[in-house]
Design a protein around this motif. Sequence first.
Motif, PDB file in Angstrom:
ATOM      1  N   LEU A  91       3.813  48.501  37.362  1.00  0.00           N
ATOM      2  CA  LEU A  91       3.270  48.622  36.004  1.00  0.00           C
ATOM      3  C   LEU A  91       3.747  47.459  35.140  1.00  0.00           C
ATOM      4  CD1 LEU A  91       3.653  52.427  35.168  1.00  0.00           C
ATOM      5  CD2 LEU A  91       1.579  51.203  35.819  1.00  0.00           C
ATOM      6  N   MET A  94       1.825  44.442  36.092  1.00  0.00           N
ATOM      7  CA  MET A  94       0.437  44.492  35.629  1.00  0.00           C
ATOM      8  C   MET A  94       0.369  44.151  34.136  1.00  0.00           C
ATOM      9  SD  MET A  94      -2.376  47.503  36.299  1.00  0.00           S
ATOM     10  CE  MET A  94      -1.556  48.782  35.366  1.00  0.00           C
ATOM     11  N   TYR A  95       1.247  44.752  33.354  1.00  0.00           N
ATOM     12  CA  TYR A  95       1.260  44.474  31.921  1.00  0.00           C
ATOM     13  C   TYR A  95       1.626  43.008  31.653  1.00  0.00           C
ATOM     14  CZ  TYR A  95       1.552  49.625  31.614  1.00  0.00           C
ATOM     15  OH  TYR A  95       1.341  50.981  31.743  1.00  0.00           O
ATOM     16  N   TYR A 132      -6.379  43.321  24.794  1.00  0.00           N
ATOM     17  CA  TYR A 132      -4.970  43.479  25.159  1.00  0.00           C
ATOM     18  C   TYR A 132      -4.221  44.444  24.248  1.00  0.00           C
ATOM     19  CZ  TYR A 132      -5.939  39.752  28.411  1.00  0.00           C
ATOM     20  OH  TYR A 132      -6.480  39.026  29.439  1.00  0.00           O
ATOM     21  N   ALA A 135      -5.119  48.041  24.765  1.00  0.00           N
ATOM     22  CA  ALA A 135      -4.599  48.550  26.035  1.00  0.00           C
ATOM     23  C   ALA A 135      -3.146  48.976  25.889  1.00  0.00           C
ATOM     24  CB  ALA A 135      -4.737  47.498  27.128  1.00  0.00           C
ATOM     25  N   PHE A 136      -2.351  48.162  25.225  1.00  0.00           N
ATOM     26  CA  PHE A 136      -0.928  48.482  25.096  1.00  0.00           C
ATOM     27  C   PHE A 136      -0.681  49.604  24.090  1.00  0.00           C
ATOM     28  CE2 PHE A 136       0.574  45.688  28.146  1.00  0.00           C
ATOM     29  CZ  PHE A 136      -0.009  44.441  28.016  1.00  0.00           C
ATOM     30  N   LYS A 138      -2.633  52.031  23.750  1.00  0.00           N
ATOM     31  CA  LYS A 138      -3.001  53.223  24.526  1.00  0.00           C
ATOM     32  C   LYS A 138      -1.858  53.639  25.460  1.00  0.00           C
ATOM     33  CE  LYS A 138      -6.665  54.724  27.708  1.00  0.00           C
ATOM     34  NZ  LYS A 138      -7.833  54.269  28.488  1.00  0.00           N
ATOM     35  N   VAL A 139      -1.219  52.674  26.080  1.00  0.00           N
ATOM     36  CA  VAL A 139      -0.088  52.987  26.965  1.00  0.00           C
ATOM     37  C   VAL A 139       1.019  53.682  26.167  1.00  0.00           C
ATOM     38  CG1 VAL A 139       1.805  51.990  28.304  1.00  0.00           C
ATOM     39  CG2 VAL A 139      -0.519  51.142  28.634  1.00  0.00           C
TER      40      VAL A 139
END
Lengths: 222, 222
Positions: A91, A94-95, A132, A135-136, A138-139
């Motif tokens: 993970l 990937m990030y 980007y 996405a973060f 959301k994480v």
Amino acid sequence: MAGKPLFHYDEARGRMESVRWLLAAAGVEYEEKFLQTNEDLEKLRSDGVLMFQQVPMVEVDGMRLVQTRAILNYFSSKYNLYGKDMKERALIDMYSEGLADLNELFIVYPYDPPGVKEAKIAQMKEKAKNRYFPAFEKVLKSHGQDFLVGNKLSKADIHLVEMIYNMEELDANIIANFPLLQALKTRISDMPNIKKFLQPGSRRQPPVDEKTVLKARKIFKF
Amino acid sequence: METKPKLYYFDGRGIMESIRWLLAAAGVEFEEEFLETREQYEKLQKDGRLIFEQVPLVEIDGMSLTQSRAILSYLAAKYNLYGKDLKEKLRIDMYTDGTLDLMLMIIQAVFKSPKEKEESYALAVKRAKTRYFPAFEKILKGHGEDFLVGNQLSWADIQLLEAILMVEELSAPVLSDFPLLQAFKTRISNIPTIKKFLQPGSQRKPPPDGHYVEVVKKVLKW
């Protein structure tokens, strides 16, 4: 007794800046030898210390490390910024790789010709805001923890906060719609080592200006 | 019982090919879903499996992994192709990152105009002959062992073989000045799992053609 790591690069952000951020977060001191001329670069090459004839190069633990990713991964493992197992590492990787794609644009754009430069800036802002940063956000929302992976600081958090600062130089309000990213930025910025790094007099490099571009063109002949 | 990894990408090499190589070399069976339509791609996005809206995507061990380097690192660790300690892992990271830089020059060229494509290919061959292959010849000469790192097969060997074959497709005599790389190429190609991958009927993909470029452009709306 091991000495401090020694960085070889020009006196600019470029590809070395992420490493400077990482070691700041880890609280690790290092020294820097800045390339000033093309002769400096050619000397490193003829000394045979640059595996692929390129910088960044970091001398550490009896080795000469090249390739920014390898350098970042090594320091992350060494200073416990790489998660606790393979899946957390996947993970984090990937990030980090997503951020590296955005960073690639950020590193190069100051050296682009005028028309191209403006287009790249627009592209970066669009990608940061629409791909980007959402996405973060959301994480962070999905697990509600303080850090991206495993409830613990990792290289992914550091790269993300570095990128937030970078993008804010292009658009001061760029994380206005991302409350969790704002909280992460504050949290990381308040860490004593990062706080110090963000203040004048640290090893953090300023934004690339015309003078730096001209000097880089001479050193690297492009 | 583990389910097989599943790969989502176009029916062609691109950035997924290095992942196919690694799985094949490790003797791991995998499934593939080929993207042929925009709808398939949009479905993957809507299902939330593409964190940064991009493929390659590999579903493995309950994760939806994107970013090829993250995937490759995970697979290398899982299948014992990442060395035995941190220093070996670092060397593997340096070597694979270098070969990936070289291969990306070729992989990305296929989307350029005919003139730019030829220039990219010529530059890749030049870099292979003057920067990358000399570096790896020197490493093999330095320790005299059969593999690049730690006297055993690693991700670095698999990727170097892939890069050698890719450059040879552009310029067949490219290894003529590198006797140790020639021997390396033969040796690694003869490893049973790799030998099988190099034969017709395997999941290895052919070099990209006009049709491949069309499909990618259609699916990604380039």
